[in-house]
Design a protein around this motif. Sequence first.
Motif, PDB file in Angstrom:
ATOM      1  N   GLN A   1       0.813  -1.221   0.000  1.00  0.00           N
ATOM      2  CA  GLN A   1       0.000   0.000   0.000  1.00  0.00           C
ATOM      3  C   GLN A   1       0.846   1.271   0.000  1.00  0.00           C
ATOM      4  O   GLN A   1       1.877   1.336   0.663  1.00  0.00           O
ATOM      5  CB  GLN A   1      -0.882   0.039   1.250  1.00  0.00           C
ATOM      6  CG  GLN A   1      -1.982  -0.975   1.289  1.00  0.00           C
ATOM      7  CD  GLN A   1      -2.857  -0.765   2.521  1.00  0.00           C
ATOM      8  OE1 GLN A   1      -3.321   0.332   2.793  1.00  0.00           O
ATOM      9  NE2 GLN A   1      -3.065  -1.838   3.272  1.00  0.00           N
TER      10      GLN A   1
ATOM     11  N   HIS B   1       0.079   5.732   0.082  1.00  0.00           N
ATOM     12  CA  HIS B   1      -0.967   6.731   0.313  1.00  0.00           C
ATOM     13  C   HIS B   1      -0.488   8.101  -0.145  1.00  0.00           C
ATOM     14  O   HIS B   1       0.601   8.541   0.228  1.00  0.00           O
ATOM     15  CB  HIS B   1      -1.344   6.766   1.792  1.00  0.00           C
ATOM     16  CG  HIS B   1      -1.892   5.460   2.296  1.00  0.00           C
ATOM     17  ND1 HIS B   1      -3.244   5.231   2.444  1.00  0.00           N
ATOM     18  CD2 HIS B   1      -1.282   4.299   2.644  1.00  0.00           C
ATOM     19  CE1 HIS B   1      -3.430   3.986   2.884  1.00  0.00           C
ATOM     20  NE2 HIS B   1      -2.247   3.402   3.016  1.00  0.00           N
TER      21      HIS B   1
ATOM     22  N   HIS C   1      -5.034  11.555   0.084  1.00  0.00           N
ATOM     23  CA  HIS C   1      -5.810  10.379   0.522  1.00  0.00           C
ATOM     24  C   HIS C   1      -6.240   9.427  -0.591  1.00  0.00           C
ATOM     25  O   HIS C   1      -7.299   8.802  -0.512  1.00  0.00           O
ATOM     26  CB  HIS C   1      -7.037  10.808   1.338  1.00  0.00           C
ATOM     27  CG  HIS C   1      -6.688  11.733   2.461  1.00  0.00           C
ATOM     28  ND1 HIS C   1      -5.915  11.339   3.525  1.00  0.00           N
ATOM     29  CD2 HIS C   1      -6.977  13.055   2.647  1.00  0.00           C
ATOM     30  CE1 HIS C   1      -5.745  12.382   4.335  1.00  0.00           C
ATOM     31  NE2 HIS C   1      -6.376  13.424   3.826  1.00  0.00           N
TER      32      HIS C   1
ATOM     33  N   VAL D   1      -5.376   5.865  -2.196  1.00  0.00           N
ATOM     34  CA  VAL D   1      -4.662   4.642  -1.825  1.00  0.00           C
ATOM     35  C   VAL D   1      -4.210   3.938  -3.103  1.00  0.00           C
ATOM     36  O   VAL D   1      -5.031   3.627  -3.969  1.00  0.00           O
ATOM     37  CB  VAL D   1      -5.561   3.692  -0.998  1.00  0.00           C
ATOM     38  CG1 VAL D   1      -4.789   2.425  -0.628  1.00  0.00           C
ATOM     39  CG2 VAL D   1      -6.078   4.385   0.254  1.00  0.00           C
TER      40      VAL D   1
END
Length: 491
Positions: free
Chosen positions: A335, A337, A341, A343
């Motif tokens: 992941q 970021h 915001h 992802v």
Amino acid sequence: MENEQLLSSLLGEVKGATIHGFADVKVKNIILDSRKVLPGSLFVALRGTQVDGHQFINTATGLGATAILCEELPEIVREDITYIQVEDSAAAMGYIAAAFYGYPSKKVKLVGVTGTNGKTSVATFLFQLFRALGYRCGLLSTVQNQIEDEVIPSTHTTPDAVALNALLAQMASRNCSHVFMEVSSHSVAQHRITGLHFAGGIFTNITHDHLDFHKTFDNYIKAKKGFFDALPKSAFALVNIDDRRGNVMVQNTKARIETYSLQTLAAFKGKIISDTLAGMHMDINNQEVWFRVIGRFNAYNLLAVYGAAVLLGEKEEAVLTELSNLKSPPGRFEQFHSADHIVGIVDYAHTPDALENVLETITHLRQGNEQVVTVVGCGGNRDAEKRPKMAKIACRYSNRVILTSDNPRFEDPMDILDQMRKGVPPLDYKKTTVIEDRHEAILKAGLEAEPGDIILIAGKGHENYQDVKGVKHHFDDKEVLMEVFAKRAGN
């Protein structure tokens, strides 16, 4: 690693060999590539998928090979050369390589992980876990080979038998007590693991893959099963019995059979209590644990790792404590970021089943109206059957889909994309875009996303190259994603 030995001392486990010449000749190394032969080499004539090594026997002897391992003798048999004639050069080479390097797999606890999906994660988690428990460890995986902190680049899921035994000997000489390795179906079929002694084997799952090599799904299953058929009585065979072929894998094994499951009774039983982008809460054998990795597929991976560690003699509580700190391997649901915001998830998913697992996980993790954008391609010169299936799955779970190039190898990228496009349902034409240039495809996905959206970039994961017509050009999905996030932030 030069290690001069008598040829006769290397042939103990080779069945049905006929020796033409002097058996006590000295062997300095074992070579598969005739161009690398040196005086004193044992040259192995392998029948490969592209080239038959028997064509290069004369080249090898001309460069000083003192012994030849082959299935057929050359037309001219030299009296000063020893020829070992066998039914299968690859299988014989496995036993010879193990003997040449002093049977290194017997000096460590070697655990093999096989299956279509999850091999890398399970092997890497085991490596990380046992290091955290205080052991010196080795890792043999698709992503990389590793001895403690030293990374050794990986070219195949499983190296050839000579390279593999050399690596294991290196690990043993550096006092590694445990080695964890991915065992691919190719490595079983091509005898790359023949002659190795395993302390245990793990089966994750099986779905359609590598049919370009195995031709039929039955052959693929037989290759995976062959690994368990060869395990000794002293080993354990740990299988996922939620996969309907789990029991098939171990029906002929001599090893002790153990099971893990999320759905039914098993020696190692798990249940997902909650799963979010922040982590996963599970019950494992009646103990509740929070993990940093997420997704149902990782719940299975964690169960496999937990089970294997306990079967290797570790205490359950210590195993669960250390497992709760582990992170996903590079390119496995990794992941990222952005400042606003978004992802970004980079994942190696390159089979229909793996892509569906990842997208199902993302679907379950969605909190509200976030859009899911999937960027996906398929590799060239590989199983073409899965191409339309991959596109169909991407459309089923995504708000927008960008079909793009993966590793085209020797195929035309647009031909691959045309085959993928056939899997797009008519109702999903509008939300599907085809962009051959992978860099451009990721940029488009990232720059058009809204805050809160989730972008999945699937297919290449940890790879930092694109294979185009035999040349590996630098390309890293993560780097491009970081470039997109920097542009969004105005940097």
